[in-house]
Design a protein around this motif. Sequence first.
Motif, PDB file in Angstrom:
ATOM      1  N   GLY A  43       0.588  -1.619   0.344  1.00 23.10           N
ATOM      2  CA  GLY A  43      -0.650   0.158   0.206  1.00 23.10           C
ATOM      3  C   GLY A  43       0.638   1.797  -0.356  1.00 23.10           C
ATOM      4  N   SER A  44       2.065   1.033   0.078  1.00 28.00           N
ATOM      5  CA  SER A  44       3.198   2.762   0.240  1.00 28.00           C
ATOM      6  C   SER A  44       2.955   3.338  -1.122  1.00 28.00           C
ATOM      7  CB  SER A  44       4.543   1.997  -0.246  1.00 28.00           C
ATOM      8  OG  SER A  44       4.617   1.681   2.001  1.00 28.00           O
ATOM      9  N   PHE A  45       3.088   4.328  -1.835  1.00 29.52           N
ATOM     10  CA  PHE A  45       3.055   5.187  -3.183  1.00 29.52           C
ATOM     11  C   PHE A  45       5.136   3.562  -3.832  1.00 29.52           C
ATOM     12  CE2 PHE A  45       1.395   8.141  -0.866  1.00 29.52           C
ATOM     13  CZ  PHE A  45      -0.170   7.897  -1.164  1.00 29.52           C
ATOM     14  N   GLY A  46       5.887   4.007  -3.120  1.00 33.74           N
ATOM     15  CA  GLY A  46       6.577   3.406  -3.530  1.00 33.74           C
ATOM     16  C   GLY A  46       6.657   1.895  -3.592  1.00 33.74           C
ATOM     17  N   GLY A  47       7.527   1.147  -3.887  1.00 31.46           N
ATOM     18  CA  GLY A  47       7.960  -0.027  -3.035  1.00 31.46           C
ATOM     19  C   GLY A  47       9.992   0.678  -2.104  1.00 31.46           C
ATOM     20  N   LEU A  48       9.746  -0.548  -1.629  1.00 27.23           N
ATOM     21  CA  LEU A  48      11.548   0.726  -0.889  1.00 27.23           C
ATOM     22  C   LEU A  48      12.456  -1.219  -1.112  1.00 27.23           C
ATOM     23  CD1 LEU A  48      11.299   2.879   2.112  1.00 27.23           C
ATOM     24  CD2 LEU A  48      11.193   3.618  -0.856  1.00 27.23           C
ATOM     25  N   PHE A  49      13.544  -0.937  -1.900  1.00 24.85           N
ATOM     26  CA  PHE A  49      14.302  -2.615  -1.242  1.00 24.85           C
ATOM     27  C   PHE A  49      15.813  -1.389  -1.515  1.00 24.85           C
ATOM     28  CE2 PHE A  49      16.710  -5.942  -3.526  1.00 24.85           C
ATOM     29  CZ  PHE A  49      16.188  -7.371  -2.997  1.00 24.85           C
ATOM     30  N   ALA A  50      16.442  -2.547  -0.317  1.00 27.63           N
ATOM     31  CA  ALA A  50      17.860  -1.951   0.043  1.00 27.63           C
ATOM     32  C   ALA A  50      18.391  -3.189  -0.917  1.00 27.63           C
ATOM     33  CB  ALA A  50      17.187  -1.955   1.043  1.00 27.63           C
ATOM     34  N   LEU A  51      19.657  -2.225  -1.947  1.00 31.39           N
ATOM     35  CA  LEU A  51      20.474  -3.398  -2.356  1.00 31.39           C
ATOM     36  C   LEU A  51      21.693  -3.590  -1.221  1.00 31.39           C
ATOM     37  CD1 LEU A  51      21.001  -3.976  -5.026  1.00 31.39           C
ATOM     38  CD2 LEU A  51      22.227  -2.120  -5.881  1.00 31.39           C
ATOM     39  N   GLY A  52      22.034  -4.852  -1.795  1.00 29.04           N
ATOM     40  CA  GLY A  52      22.978  -5.375  -1.026  1.00 29.04           C
ATOM     41  C   GLY A  52      24.264  -4.948  -0.876  1.00 29.04           C
ATOM     42  N   THR A  53      25.587  -5.330  -0.936  1.00 37.18           N
ATOM     43  CA  THR A  53      26.767  -5.112  -1.247  1.00 37.18           C
ATOM     44  C   THR A  53      27.375  -5.842  -2.296  1.00 37.18           C
ATOM     45  OG1 THR A  53      27.120  -4.944   1.756  1.00 37.18           O
ATOM     46  CG2 THR A  53      29.234  -5.064  -0.303  1.00 37.18           C
ATOM     47  N   TYR A  54      27.885  -4.613  -3.358  1.00 40.61           N
ATOM     48  CA  TYR A  54      28.728  -5.546  -4.628  1.00 40.61           C
ATOM     49  C   TYR A  54      29.346  -4.844  -4.892  1.00 40.61           C
ATOM     50  CZ  TYR A  54      23.705  -8.017  -5.175  1.00 40.61           C
ATOM     51  OH  TYR A  54      22.698  -9.287  -4.575  1.00 40.61           O
ATOM     52  N   GLU A  55      30.354  -5.240  -5.293  1.00 41.98           N
ATOM     53  CA  GLU A  55      31.451  -4.509  -6.046  1.00 41.98           C
ATOM     54  C   GLU A  55      31.126  -3.600  -7.442  1.00 41.98           C
ATOM     55  OE1 GLU A  55      34.385  -4.508  -5.210  1.00 41.98           O
ATOM     56  OE2 GLU A  55      33.954  -6.595  -3.091  1.00 41.98           O
ATOM     57  N   GLN A  56      30.823  -3.870  -8.112  1.00 45.83           N
ATOM     58  CA  GLN A  56      29.948  -3.827  -9.243  1.00 45.83           C
ATOM     59  C   GLN A  56      28.656  -3.854 -10.086  1.00 45.83           C
ATOM     60  OE1 GLN A  56      33.380  -3.742 -11.775  1.00 45.83           O
ATOM     61  NE2 GLN A  56      34.061  -1.778 -12.249  1.00 45.83           N
ATOM     62  N   PRO A  57      27.646  -3.549  -8.993  1.00 47.35           N
ATOM     63  CA  PRO A  57      25.831  -4.243  -9.508  1.00 47.35           C
ATOM     64  C   PRO A  57      25.320  -4.007 -10.541  1.00 47.35           C
ATOM     65  CG  PRO A  57      25.914  -2.605  -7.804  1.00 47.35           C
ATOM     66  CD  PRO A  57      27.922  -3.452  -7.748  1.00 47.35           C
ATOM     67  N   ILE A  58      25.577  -4.265 -11.275  1.00 50.81           N
ATOM     68  CA  ILE A  58      24.744  -4.391 -12.643  1.00 50.81           C
ATOM     69  C   ILE A  58      22.956  -4.515 -12.408  1.00 50.81           C
ATOM     70  CG2 ILE A  58      24.488  -4.709 -15.102  1.00 50.81           C
ATOM     71  CD1 ILE A  58      26.998  -3.417 -14.490  1.00 50.81           C
ATOM     72  N   LEU A  59      22.408  -3.448 -12.945  1.00 51.24           N
ATOM     73  CA  LEU A  59      20.971  -4.157 -12.305  1.00 51.24           C
ATOM     74  C   LEU A  59      20.415  -4.521 -13.384  1.00 51.24           C
ATOM     75  CD1 LEU A  59      19.229  -1.177 -10.421  1.00 51.24           C
ATOM     76  CD2 LEU A  59      19.902  -3.416  -8.904  1.00 51.24           C
ATOM     77  N   VAL A  60      19.573  -5.655 -14.011  1.00 51.47           N
ATOM     78  CA  VAL A  60      19.155  -6.342 -14.803  1.00 51.47           C
ATOM     79  C   VAL A  60      17.776  -6.133 -15.014  1.00 51.47           C
ATOM     80  CG1 VAL A  60      18.873  -7.732 -16.448  1.00 51.47           C
ATOM     81  CG2 VAL A  60      20.771  -6.854 -15.203  1.00 51.47           C
ATOM     82  N   SER A  61      16.684  -5.726 -16.075  1.00 51.84           N
ATOM     83  CA  SER A  61      15.161  -5.624 -15.349  1.00 51.84           C
ATOM     84  C   SER A  61      14.593  -6.342 -17.255  1.00 51.84           C
ATOM     85  CB  SER A  61      14.769  -4.226 -15.416  1.00 51.84           C
ATOM     86  OG  SER A  61      15.543  -3.489 -16.688  1.00 51.84           O
ATOM     87  N   SER A  62      13.214  -6.059 -16.673  1.00 50.32           N
ATOM     88  CA  SER A  62      12.356  -6.697 -17.620  1.00 50.32           C
ATOM     89  C   SER A  62      11.153  -6.592 -17.750  1.00 50.32           C
ATOM     90  CB  SER A  62      12.594  -8.084 -18.322  1.00 50.32           C
ATOM     91  OG  SER A  62      11.792  -8.876 -18.988  1.00 50.32           O
ATOM     92  N   THR A  63      10.247  -6.220 -18.533  1.00 50.11           N
ATOM     93  CA  THR A  63       8.753  -6.285 -18.389  1.00 50.11           C
ATOM     94  C   THR A  63       8.138  -6.843 -19.738  1.00 50.11           C
ATOM     95  OG1 THR A  63       9.006  -3.354 -17.728  1.00 50.11           O
ATOM     96  CG2 THR A  63       6.804  -3.663 -19.335  1.00 50.11           C
ATOM     97  N   ASP A  64       7.458  -8.014 -19.330  1.00 48.10           N
ATOM     98  CA  ASP A  64       6.378  -8.080 -20.308  1.00 48.10           C
ATOM     99  C   ASP A  64       4.990  -8.628 -19.682  1.00 48.10           C
ATOM    100  OD1 ASP A  64       5.580  -9.567 -22.598  1.00 48.10           O
ATOM    101  OD2 ASP A  64       7.851 -10.548 -22.412  1.00 48.10           O
ATOM    102  N   SER A  65       3.884  -9.251 -21.078  1.00 54.81           N
ATOM    103  CA  SER A  65       2.097  -9.292 -20.759  1.00 54.81           C
ATOM    104  C   SER A  65       2.611 -10.657 -21.212  1.00 54.81           C
ATOM    105  CB  SER A  65       1.911  -8.731 -21.038  1.00 54.81           C
ATOM    106  OG  SER A  65       1.592  -8.881 -22.761  1.00 54.81           O
ATOM    107  N   VAL A  66       0.964 -11.430 -20.532  1.00 53.97           N
ATOM    108  CA  VAL A  66       0.646 -11.982 -20.726  1.00 53.97           C
ATOM    109  C   VAL A  66       0.222 -13.114 -21.530  1.00 53.97           C
ATOM    110  CG1 VAL A  66      -0.299 -14.991 -20.219  1.00 53.97           C
ATOM    111  CG2 VAL A  66       0.641 -12.493 -18.286  1.00 53.97           C
ATOM    112  N   GLY A  67      -0.093 -11.745 -22.378  1.00 58.82           N
ATOM    113  CA  GLY A  67      -0.436 -11.608 -24.243  1.00 58.82           C
ATOM    114  C   GLY A  67      -1.668 -12.683 -24.235  1.00 58.82           C
ATOM    115  N   THR A  68      -2.786 -13.238 -25.745  1.00 58.17           N
ATOM    116  CA  THR A  68      -3.652 -13.702 -25.320  1.00 58.17           C
ATOM    117  C   THR A  68      -4.473 -14.681 -24.652  1.00 58.17           C
ATOM    118  OG1 THR A  68      -3.082 -14.655 -27.936  1.00 58.17           O
ATOM    119  CG2 THR A  68      -3.897 -12.099 -27.354  1.00 58.17           C
ATOM    120  N   LYS A  69      -2.764 -15.424 -24.204  1.00 59.69           N
ATOM    121  CA  LYS A  69      -3.142 -16.896 -22.688  1.00 59.69           C
ATOM    122  C   LYS A  69      -4.189 -16.365 -22.295  1.00 59.69           C
ATOM    123  CE  LYS A  69      -0.341 -20.274 -20.058  1.00 59.69           C
ATOM    124  NZ  LYS A  69       0.675 -20.308 -19.969  1.00 59.69           N
ATOM    125  N   LEU A  70      -4.268 -14.792 -21.897  1.00 58.32           N
ATOM    126  CA  LEU A  70      -5.229 -14.125 -20.653  1.00 58.32           C
ATOM    127  C   LEU A  70      -6.541 -14.831 -20.950  1.00 58.32           C
ATOM    128  CD1 LEU A  70      -3.887 -10.740 -19.967  1.00 58.32           C
ATOM    129  CD2 LEU A  70      -4.444 -12.949 -18.291  1.00 58.32           C
TER     130      LEU A  70
END
Length: 348
Positions: A43-70
Amino acid sequence: MTDKKPLTYADAGVSFEAESKAMHRIRGIMETTYRSEVLSNVGSFGGLFALGTYEQPILVSSTDSVGTKLKVAFQADKHDTVGYDIVAHCGNDIVVQGAEPLFFLDYIGIGKLEPLVFEQIITGLASGCREIGCALIGGETAELPGFYAPGEYDLVGTIVGVVERDALITGERIAAGDKLIGLASTGLHTNGYSLARRILFERCNYDVDTYLPELSSTVGDELLKPHKSYVKSILKLREVCEVKGIAHITGGGLPGNVERILPEACRAVIQKQSWEVPPIFNLLQQKGGVEEVEMYRVFNMGVGIVLVVPSDSVATTLESLSESEETAFLLGDIVSGDKGVELCPRHS
């Protein structure tokens, strides 16, 4: 002055009360996915997530839909698997670059919010997130009367993961002599449903309850098989051997997706006889009169993931995948030549 009744948002088709009830029902379900890094509440306006300890972290993201399987889920009135589908799909899309999933956001657009349907969708999302150790940290549910047909909705997901820069899987180190390893799919996963539905429901006049002996299931059960998640198996594999490239076989099939990870002057040669094509694909080809080249372009044909590993790592790779209860097989080779994918015919 007007004697007409004052209008409310509910009169326009949007119910704050239904939304409140729905959020109350799913709060506990979402919290079952939380990791220690989650700092916000449902219910928060934004989700908060504390990134752990990394030497050189690269964030990787992806967005997709279920498509017409729905559309199949609507016909079957079964909504507890499509959430899992989108998490698995997005998770596979980032693990192929070596990323560990961290958190997931969903978007549900719906004409009229039905709390029980909403709960089923979130249950599926949470199940998928728990499977890959990913927090379902938030999302958006948009009640849009008049925009969606009654009983229908759209489901979209976004995932974010992390990998150390030196552990990124890019495919740039793929070279002639490397081997291709395939991982079996559970069926169509989430691609090719527009064609599959056209064949089964329009050309064949089946419905979701039609039982087909060649599939040993109903049409609905076959088409709603969950999109398999390979996240845990791939992360475990990386601990024991080098993986030079990974392709998630989605829209575009084997040719389109394997080519995406190949460097110039490298050609993937895939032997069609190296795996058994599941019955659903043979059925679709026969009933739809679909040419083979189109089948391999639209569907995964029973191969959900393709790995590229050094030739001396094949045995270790297959052993690790077997321990993860994956059905894995030697799929082909990387050779010198024009960048592309070659599908060798099956032996008669």
